[in-house]
Design an enzyme around this catalytic site. Structure first.
Site, PDB file in Angstrom:
ATOM      1  N   GLY A  63      74.635 -54.680  46.727  1.00  0.00           N
ATOM      2  CA  GLY A  63      74.320 -53.260  46.919  1.00  0.00           C
ATOM      3  C   GLY A  63      73.470 -52.758  45.761  1.00  0.00           C
ATOM      4  O   GLY A  63      73.576 -51.605  45.330  1.00  0.00           O
ATOM      5  N   ASP A  74      70.779 -57.063  47.947  1.00  0.00           N
ATOM      6  CA  ASP A  74      70.980 -55.955  48.889  1.00  0.00           C
ATOM      7  C   ASP A  74      70.472 -56.414  50.245  1.00  0.00           C
ATOM      8  O   ASP A  74      69.877 -57.489  50.361  1.00  0.00           O
ATOM      9  CB  ASP A  74      70.239 -54.690  48.414  1.00  0.00           C
ATOM     10  CG  ASP A  74      70.947 -53.430  48.898  1.00  0.00           C
ATOM     11  OD1 ASP A  74      71.239 -53.334  50.112  1.00  0.00           O
ATOM     12  OD2 ASP A  74      71.242 -52.540  48.077  1.00  0.00           O
ATOM     13  N   ILE A  75      70.696 -55.572  51.240  1.00  0.00           N
ATOM     14  CA  ILE A  75      70.310 -55.980  52.597  1.00  0.00           C
ATOM     15  C   ILE A  75      68.789 -55.972  52.787  1.00  0.00           C
ATOM     16  O   ILE A  75      68.268 -56.663  53.650  1.00  0.00           O
ATOM     17  CB  ILE A  75      71.052 -55.118  53.640  1.00  0.00           C
ATOM     18  CG1 ILE A  75      70.970 -55.733  55.022  1.00  0.00           C
ATOM     19  CG2 ILE A  75      70.561 -53.678  53.646  1.00  0.00           C
ATOM     20  CD1 ILE A  75      72.194 -55.484  55.855  1.00  0.00           C
ATOM     21  N   TYR A 121      85.197 -42.545  55.189  1.00  0.00           N
ATOM     22  CA  TYR A 121      84.888 -43.080  53.860  1.00  0.00           C
ATOM     23  C   TYR A 121      86.145 -43.089  52.986  1.00  0.00           C
ATOM     24  O   TYR A 121      86.479 -44.098  52.355  1.00  0.00           O
ATOM     25  CB  TYR A 121      83.792 -42.213  53.244  1.00  0.00           C
ATOM     26  CG  TYR A 121      83.385 -42.554  51.839  1.00  0.00           C
ATOM     27  CD1 TYR A 121      82.784 -43.764  51.535  1.00  0.00           C
ATOM     28  CD2 TYR A 121      83.573 -41.633  50.806  1.00  0.00           C
ATOM     29  CE1 TYR A 121      82.380 -44.051  50.236  1.00  0.00           C
ATOM     30  CE2 TYR A 121      83.169 -41.910  49.512  1.00  0.00           C
ATOM     31  CZ  TYR A 121      82.582 -43.125  49.236  1.00  0.00           C
ATOM     32  OH  TYR A 121      82.182 -43.398  47.946  1.00  0.00           O
ATOM     33  N   LYS A 172      88.293 -46.125  51.383  1.00  0.00           N
ATOM     34  CA  LYS A 172      88.520 -46.260  49.937  1.00  0.00           C
ATOM     35  C   LYS A 172      90.010 -46.408  49.644  1.00  0.00           C
ATOM     36  O   LYS A 172      90.419 -47.209  48.807  1.00  0.00           O
ATOM     37  CB  LYS A 172      87.930 -45.061  49.181  1.00  0.00           C
ATOM     38  CG  LYS A 172      86.403 -45.072  49.140  1.00  0.00           C
ATOM     39  CD  LYS A 172      85.871 -46.311  48.434  1.00  0.00           C
ATOM     40  CE  LYS A 172      84.358 -46.358  48.358  1.00  0.00           C
ATOM     41  NZ  LYS A 172      83.843 -47.647  47.872  1.00  0.00           N
TER      42      LYS A 172
HETATM   43  N1  SER Z   1      79.609 -39.119  45.999  1.00  0.00           N
HETATM   44  C1  SER Z   1      80.426 -39.616  47.069  1.00  0.00           C
HETATM   45  C2  SER Z   1      80.186 -38.881  48.318  1.00  0.00           C
HETATM   46  O1  SER Z   1      79.833 -37.722  48.240  1.00  0.00           O
HETATM   47  C3  SER Z   1      81.874 -39.507  46.688  1.00  0.00           C
HETATM   48  O2  SER Z   1      82.347 -40.744  46.335  1.00  0.00           O
HETATM   49  O3  SER Z   1      80.373 -39.415  49.364  1.00  0.00           O
END
Ligand code: SER
Length: 313
Positions: free
Chosen positions: A9, A35-36, A140, A144
Site C-alpha cells: 500500500g 501497491d496495486i 471500515y 479495524k
Molecule cells: N482518516 C480515516 C478516515 O477518515 C480514519 O482512520 O477514514
C-alpha cells in the site's frame, strides 16, 4: 540474518511518506515498496502487488528475503461505505493473508494500522480510553476492530510480533488523503491557497482527533523499533496528538490568510464523524514505548501552508 522491509500500500497517503522515511533510516536497498498500481517515482525497489493475492505476497516476500512488513493497503471510511463488500474483503483478507505468513514464520514482524474508526457511537467521546465500549458503526470501523482482534489472536496463539496504532485523521502536504472522513483537514489547506475559500463537508463544530504526518511517521517507526517486551498491547494502541473542529482549523488558517472563508455543507460523512471520538487518551503508548507528539494545530498549519505554497511555485 535477512532484514528487508516490505511496504504494502506504498502508493497511499501514509505509504508514500513512510517509504521515503524508511529509505532514509535503513537505506533504500533494504526497502521494497508495493501497491496495486505501478509507480515509477519510487525511491526503492518497487513491485506491483495485490494484497488480496496471498500467493503473490508470499512470492515477493521470498524473492526479496523480506522479514518485516508494513501493511497499509485499505479502503478508508467514506469509500468503504460506498463499497461495503469490497471494503470488508480488502481490509480483512489483506490482513489475514499477511498474518498467515507470520504464523508460518516466513516473516517475523508486522505493522498494521487501526483507526479511531474502531470506536462507535456508544464510546465515551472525550479522552476515549484504551479499553472501552467500541461498537463501530462503519464497515471500515468494523474491519479495524475485527483486525485488532485478529492481531492479538495471532500474537497470543502463535507469538506473532504484530504492532498496531489507532491512527487519528492524518494531515500531510506530500500526498493526498484517500477517501476518509477526516480528509477535509487536508483539502482545506489546498483550497485556502488555491481559492481563498472552502466548502466543508462536516459541520463547523465537529471535533475529531487529528495528527500531522511527521508525528504519525514517528509513532509508526517508534512502535516498530521498540523492544518487543515494551509493546504490551497487541490489539492496537490509542494514539493522539491534537483535536480540533473545522471552525478551529479555519480560524488558524485565517491567521495566515485573513480573507479565507469557510462555508458548511455536511454530507454523508457527517454521520461517520459523529460516531467517532473527539479526543483520545493515549497514555499507554506514552508510558509503554515513549510516544510523544510534537506538532500543534498552530505549528502544523504554518508548515502545511508554507510547503503547499512552495510546491505551487
Ligand atoms: N482518516 C480515516 C478516515 O477518515 C480514519 O482512520 O477514514
Amino acid at each position: 540474518m535477512k532484514n528487508k522491509i516490505l511496504v504494502i500500500g506504498a502508493g497511499g497517503q501514509i505509504g508514500k511518506e513512510l517509504v521515503e522515511e524508511l529509505c532514509k533510516i535503513y537505506g533504500s536497498d533494504t526497502i521494497v515498496a508495493s501497491d496495486i498500481k505501478a509507480d515509477s517515482t519510487s525511491p526503492c525497489t518497487y513491485e506491483i502487488l495485490d494484497v488480496m493475492d496471498a500467493k503473490a505476497i508470499a512470492a515477493i516476500v521470498k524473492k526479496h528475503d523480506i522479514n518485516e512488513v508494513y501493511l497499509l493497503a485499505a479502503l478508508l471510511s467514506a469509500t468503504a461505505e460506498k463499497f461495503p463488500e469490497k471494503g470488508w474483503q480488502l481490509n480483512m483478507v489483506g490482513l489475514l493473508n499477511v498474518l498467515e505468513l507470520m504464523r508460518e514464520k516466513v516473516i517475523s514482524k508486522l505493522y498494521w494500522p487501526s483507526s479511531i474508526a474502531a470506536f462507535g457511537p456508544n464510546t465515551p467521546k472525550v479522552n476515549t480510553p484504551q479499553y472501552t465500549i467500541m461498537e463501530p458503526s462503519t464497515v471500515y470501523g468494523i474491519s479495524k476492530q475485527a483486525g485488532e482482534r485478529w492481531c492479538e489472536y495471532y500474537f497470543r496463539r502463535y507469538g506473532a510480533d504484530v504492532r498496531s496504532l489507532r491512527y487519528p485523521g492524518l494531515i500531510s502536504y506530500k500526498s493526498p488523503p484517500g477517501g476518509g472522513t477526516t480528509d477535509y483537514a487536508v483539502d482545506i489547506y489546498h483550497e485556502a491557497l488555491a481559492k481563498g475559500r472552502y466548502e466543508c463537508f462536516l459541520n463547523s463544530d465537529t471535533v475529531l482527533p487529528m495528527m500531522y504526518m511527521p508525528d504519525a511517521l514517528k509513532a509508526t517507526i517508534g512502535i516498530m523499533q521498540a523492544d518487543p517486551d515494551k509493546v504490551k498491547i497487541r490489539s492496537s494502541y490509542n494514539l493522539a496528538a491534537i483535536s480540533f473542529s473545522p471552525n478551529e482549523i479555519a480560524a488558524e488558517i485565517k491567521k495566515h490568510i485573513p480573507a479565507f472563508e469557510i462555508t458548511y455543507k455536511p454530507d454523508a460523512r457527517q454521520a461517520i464523524a459523529d460516531s467517532w471520538p473527539q479526543s483520545i487518551d493515549d497514555s499507554e503508548a506514552r508510558r509503554d514505548w515513549g510516544w510523544k507528539h510534537e506538532y500543534t494545530l498552530d505549528t502544523m498549519t504554518s508548515e502545511m501552508l508554507l510547503h503547499l505554497e512552495k510546491a505551487k511555485k
